[in-house]
Design a protein around this motif. Structure first.
Motif, PDB file in Angstrom:
ATOM      1  N   ASP A  25      57.337  49.830  16.779  1.00 52.01           N
ATOM      2  CA  ASP A  25      57.116  50.966  17.670  1.00 52.01           C
ATOM      3  C   ASP A  25      56.807  52.254  16.920  1.00 52.01           C
ATOM      4  N   ARG A  26      57.427  52.459  15.737  1.00 57.48           N
ATOM      5  CA  ARG A  26      57.251  53.737  15.062  1.00 57.48           C
ATOM      6  C   ARG A  26      55.842  53.926  14.494  1.00 57.48           C
ATOM      7  N   PHE A  27      55.090  52.848  14.408  1.00 61.55           N
ATOM      8  CA  PHE A  27      53.759  52.958  13.806  1.00 61.55           C
ATOM      9  C   PHE A  27      52.692  53.350  14.823  1.00 61.55           C
ATOM     10  N   GLY A  28      52.870  52.985  16.082  1.00 58.82           N
ATOM     11  CA  GLY A  28      51.918  53.352  17.120  1.00 58.82           C
ATOM     12  C   GLY A  28      50.494  53.071  16.716  1.00 58.82           C
ATOM     13  N   GLU A  29      49.635  54.087  16.861  1.00 59.63           N
ATOM     14  CA  GLU A  29      48.226  53.980  16.465  1.00 59.63           C
ATOM     15  C   GLU A  29      47.971  54.621  15.104  1.00 59.63           C
ATOM     16  N   GLY A  30      49.047  54.907  14.373  1.00 55.33           N
ATOM     17  CA  GLY A  30      48.899  55.572  13.085  1.00 55.33           C
ATOM     18  C   GLY A  30      48.169  54.715  12.061  1.00 55.33           C
ATOM     19  N   TYR A  31      47.661  55.371  11.035  1.00 58.77           N
ATOM     20  CA  TYR A  31      46.805  54.708  10.034  1.00 58.77           C
ATOM     21  C   TYR A  31      47.649  54.153   8.882  1.00 58.77           C
ATOM     22  N   TYR A  32      48.552  53.266   9.222  1.00 52.39           N
ATOM     23  CA  TYR A  32      49.492  52.734   8.235  1.00 52.39           C
ATOM     24  C   TYR A  32      48.982  51.437   7.620  1.00 52.39           C
ATOM     25  N   VAL A  33      49.336  51.251   6.350  1.00 49.42           N
ATOM     26  CA  VAL A  33      49.083  49.996   5.663  1.00 49.42           C
ATOM     27  C   VAL A  33      50.310  49.695   4.806  1.00 49.42           C
ATOM     28  N   GLU A  34      50.619  48.436   4.652  1.00 42.67           N
ATOM     29  CA  GLU A  34      51.776  48.053   3.852  1.00 42.67           C
ATOM     30  C   GLU A  34      51.490  48.216   2.359  1.00 42.67           C
ATOM     31  N   PRO A  35      52.490  48.591   1.558  1.00 41.93           N
ATOM     32  CA  PRO A  35      52.330  48.539   0.105  1.00 41.93           C
ATOM     33  C   PRO A  35      51.955  47.109  -0.300  1.00 41.93           C
ATOM     34  N   THR A  36      50.879  46.983  -1.047  1.00 41.74           N
ATOM     35  CA  THR A  36      50.268  45.668  -1.271  1.00 41.74           C
ATOM     36  C   THR A  36      50.204  45.339  -2.755  1.00 41.74           C
ATOM     37  N   VAL A  37      50.579  44.105  -3.085  1.00 40.72           N
ATOM     38  CA  VAL A  37      50.535  43.620  -4.473  1.00 40.72           C
ATOM     39  C   VAL A  37      49.731  42.334  -4.528  1.00 40.72           C
ATOM     40  N   PHE A  38      48.742  42.301  -5.408  1.00 41.10           N
ATOM     41  CA  PHE A  38      47.989  41.084  -5.706  1.00 41.10           C
ATOM     42  C   PHE A  38      48.320  40.625  -7.119  1.00 41.10           C
ATOM     43  N   TYR A  49      60.340  58.982   6.372  1.00 39.04           N
ATOM     44  CA  TYR A  49      60.188  57.727   5.644  1.00 39.04           C
ATOM     45  C   TYR A  49      59.630  57.963   4.243  1.00 39.04           C
ATOM     46  N   GLU A  50      59.617  56.880   3.445  1.00 41.69           N
ATOM     47  CA  GLU A  50      59.255  56.982   2.030  1.00 41.69           C
ATOM     48  C   GLU A  50      57.752  57.007   1.788  1.00 41.69           C
ATOM     49  N   MET A  51      56.981  56.362   2.644  1.00 39.36           N
ATOM     50  CA  MET A  51      55.531  56.323   2.474  1.00 39.36           C
ATOM     51  C   MET A  51      54.867  56.550   3.813  1.00 39.36           C
ATOM     52  N   GLY A  52      53.970  57.511   3.873  1.00 41.16           N
ATOM     53  CA  GLY A  52      53.301  57.854   5.104  1.00 41.16           C
ATOM     54  C   GLY A  52      52.025  57.075   5.313  1.00 41.16           C
ATOM     55  N   ALA A  77      57.803  46.908  -3.807  1.00 37.13           N
ATOM     56  CA  ALA A  77      56.865  47.153  -2.717  1.00 37.13           C
ATOM     57  C   ALA A  77      57.501  46.858  -1.363  1.00 37.13           C
ATOM     58  N   GLU A  78      58.205  45.744  -1.285  1.00 39.30           N
ATOM     59  CA  GLU A  78      58.789  45.341  -0.005  1.00 39.30           C
ATOM     60  C   GLU A  78      59.966  46.214   0.400  1.00 39.30           C
ATOM     61  N   ALA A  79      60.542  46.938  -0.548  1.00 41.92           N
ATOM     62  CA  ALA A  79      61.681  47.808  -0.234  1.00 41.92           C
ATOM     63  C   ALA A  79      61.256  49.177   0.285  1.00 41.92           C
ATOM     64  N   ILE A  80      59.978  49.508   0.167  1.00 40.39           N
ATOM     65  CA  ILE A  80      59.503  50.831   0.588  1.00 40.39           C
ATOM     66  C   ILE A  80      59.478  50.909   2.110  1.00 40.39           C
ATOM     67  N   GLY A 102      53.675  55.022  -9.523  1.00 42.51           N
ATOM     68  CA  GLY A 102      52.268  55.374  -9.674  1.00 42.51           C
ATOM     69  C   GLY A 102      51.360  54.755  -8.638  1.00 42.51           C
ATOM     70  N   ALA A 103      51.718  53.551  -8.173  1.00 41.98           N
ATOM     71  CA  ALA A 103      50.831  52.825  -7.260  1.00 41.98           C
ATOM     72  C   ALA A 103      51.034  53.203  -5.804  1.00 41.98           C
ATOM     73  N   PHE A 104      52.273  53.460  -5.400  1.00 40.08           N
ATOM     74  CA  PHE A 104      52.586  53.611  -3.983  1.00 40.08           C
ATOM     75  C   PHE A 104      52.945  55.032  -3.576  1.00 40.08           C
ATOM     76  N   GLY A 105      53.182  55.926  -4.539  1.00 39.90           N
ATOM     77  CA  GLY A 105      53.410  57.323  -4.208  1.00 39.90           C
ATOM     78  C   GLY A 105      52.188  57.927  -3.553  1.00 39.90           C
ATOM     79  N   VAL A 106      52.395  58.904  -2.681  1.00 39.27           N
ATOM     80  CA  VAL A 106      51.339  59.541  -1.870  1.00 39.27           C
ATOM     81  C   VAL A 106      50.396  58.499  -1.247  1.00 39.27           C
ATOM     82  N   THR A 107      50.975  57.352  -0.885  1.00 42.09           N
ATOM     83  CA  THR A 107      50.234  56.260  -0.231  1.00 42.09           C
ATOM     84  C   THR A 107      49.056  55.792  -1.073  1.00 42.09           C
TER      85      THR A 107
END
Length: 482
Positions: free
Chosen positions: A357-370, A319-322, A308-311, A275-280
């Motif tokens: 390298d695969r991230f380039g200038e893309g708008y990526y963020v890591e799956p995050t847990v607080f 990949y699993e999360m865009g 989260a760290e396995a995604i 629920g948290a990390f699907g569809v980014t």
């Protein structure tokens, strides 16, 4: 080569009267232009509404099963183009191939569903109190519907507004989100090929402040359906209701999953991660709060951090999360991560942009847990439209329900429990339009009502299923004394 797209007005593909265009880019590679669209004006929107108004009565007079046949053919055309449209969604919105393909499949299913529902629009018969009297109802379309759709489900949400509106005999004008308009355009290409009469359905691209406003306030528009942010949605509602229009709005969420002490921690972590990390995390129904019983808290935090760290993050074709859809959305997510850290929450996973390298200038963020999040923290109260989860510790089930309800939103909520009594109590006490048991907050069936309470919705009309038909129809009661 980028795809060049026109507006579809009165059965013809046409350019904006102003002649301007805008581009969309690939969020995984912002240097790549995906498509160009018309930078339309209020005049373009008014022309579309006028076309819809002229065509509406003829479409309403068309037998409902015949209208359904057009929707059925539209579904077949979309199915034939599923691979192509899936690729477009991945390149324009950033979804993974699996997510994009699922969304396109959902749009196809919606058109098939309402094609069949068109056969059931005959009203109902009742027993009259007097002799020699027939008492029954007939169902009529509302008229012209203005539909304003968001970027995060760029083909599914237009489909679940367009299909019931057309099935019930309304004509429509659609304003899709500029950042990912390709899904809506694909629907109109299919409608055109399926033989929809001229003027019945129209799409105009461009900024909401001009195109959207012109549609919402036009005197010939009878109903407005909006999905998007709360801030814009409240403005849409006020403008439309000032003119006496029928309105439905579906807005944001701050969706909780309650994890009880009877739950399997592994199962709970799987449910929350989906629920948290699907569809980014870019879904109005995404889980952004895990509210966890103290006896399960430490084990759950460890388990959700592992998930989260396995995604694997990266371009959606492999990949699993865009990525997030835009730089603005990414910056908003990173800002909330900074706020959470400042307020004293404990960052346990993610929290930044991935490197490589695969991230380039893309708008990526890591799956995050607080962890160690307090219910008063902004990260626990405000919508974060990204893959960021707050884990909140509670002492018992009553406190969990109180924390879950203590926000302005009420869209989707779930509980993970092996206690049937807790499950029933959750359904009775949670303040949400969707309640799920041992399931993630995301994911909806198309044949049941969808909508929220509190600031997640105008609380006027639901979408999907029979409720979707209800919004676009007016029931007339007939007394026939013979």
């Amino acid at each position: 080569m980028p795809t060049a797209n026109a507006n579809y007005v009165d059965g013809r593909w046409s350019e904006s009267t102003a002649g301007g265009t805008f581009e969309t880019t690939n969020p995984a590679d912002p240097a790549e232009t995906v498509a160009t669209y018309q930078q339309s004006t209020a005049e373009d929107a008014e022309t579309a509404v006028s076309a819809a108004a002229r065509a509406q009565q003829g479409w309403a007079d068309t037998p409902a099963p015949e209208r359904g046949a057009v929707l059925r053919e539209t579904a077949s055309i979309l199915a034939d183009r599923k691979g192509e449209i899936t690729e477009l969604l991945t390149r324009e919105e950033g979804k993974t191939h699996a997510e994009a393909g699922g969304e396109v499949g959902r749009a196809i299913d919606i058109f098939h569903y309402y094609a069949e529902k068109s056969r059931d629009l005959g009203g109902t018969a009742k027993a009259a109190s007097g002799a020699r009297t027939n008492l029954y109802t007939v169902v009529n379309p509302v008229g012209v519907a203005g539909l304003i759709t968001p970027w995060n489900y760029p083909i599914a949400i237009p489909a679940w507004k367009i299909a019931p509106a057309l099935a019930t005999g309304n004509s429509i004008v659609v304003k899709p989100a500029s950042i990912a308009a390709g899904g809506a355009i694909a629907i109109f290409e299919a409608l055109d090929e399926a033989g929809l009469p001229d003027g019945v359905a129209n799409v105009v691209t461009g900024p909401g402040r001009t195109v959207g406003d012109a549609i919402i306030t036009h005197e010939d528009v009878d109903a407005v359906s909006f999905t998007g942010s709360g801030e814009v949605g409240h403005l849409v509602y006020d403008k439309a209701t000032d003119d006496g229009k029928r309105v439905q709005t579906e807005l944001g969420g701050k969706n909780p999953t309650v994890v009880t002490d009877s739950a399997s921690v592994a199962e709970a972590a799987d449910v929350v991660a989906a629920g948290a990390f699907g569809v980014t995390g870019q879904a109005c129904t995404a889980c952004s709060r895990a509210i966890v019983h103290t006896d399960a808290y430490d084990a759950f935090v460890d388990a959700i951090v592992d998930r989260a760290e396995a995604i694997e993050v990266g371009p959606g074709d492999a990949y699993e999360m865009g990525p997030q859809v835009s730089e603005a959305e990414l910056e908003g997510t990173l800002e909330y991560i900074d706020v959470a850290t400042t307020e004293g929450a404990s960052l346990r996973a993610g929290g930044g942009r991935p490197e490589g390298d695969r991230f380039g200038e893309g708008y990526y963020v890591e799956p995050t847990v607080f962890a160690d999040v307090e219910p008063s923290h902004r990260i626990a109260r405000e919508e974060v439209f990204g893959p960021v989860l707050s884990v909140i510790e509670v002492e018992d089930f009553a406190e969990a329900i109180a924390v879950a309800n203590d926000v302005e939103y009420g869209l989707s909520a779930s509980v993970v429990t092996d206690d049937h009594g807790e499950a029933r109590r959750f359904v009775d006490e949670i303040e949400a339009g969707v309640a799920k048991i041992n399931d993630e907050t995301t994911g909806l069936e198309l044949h049941v009502p969808f909508g929220g309470v509190k600031d997640s919705s105008s609380e006027t009309w639901r979408e999907q299923g029979d409720a979707g038909i209800g919004f676009y129809t007016i029931e007339r009661t007939v007394y026939d004394a013979y």
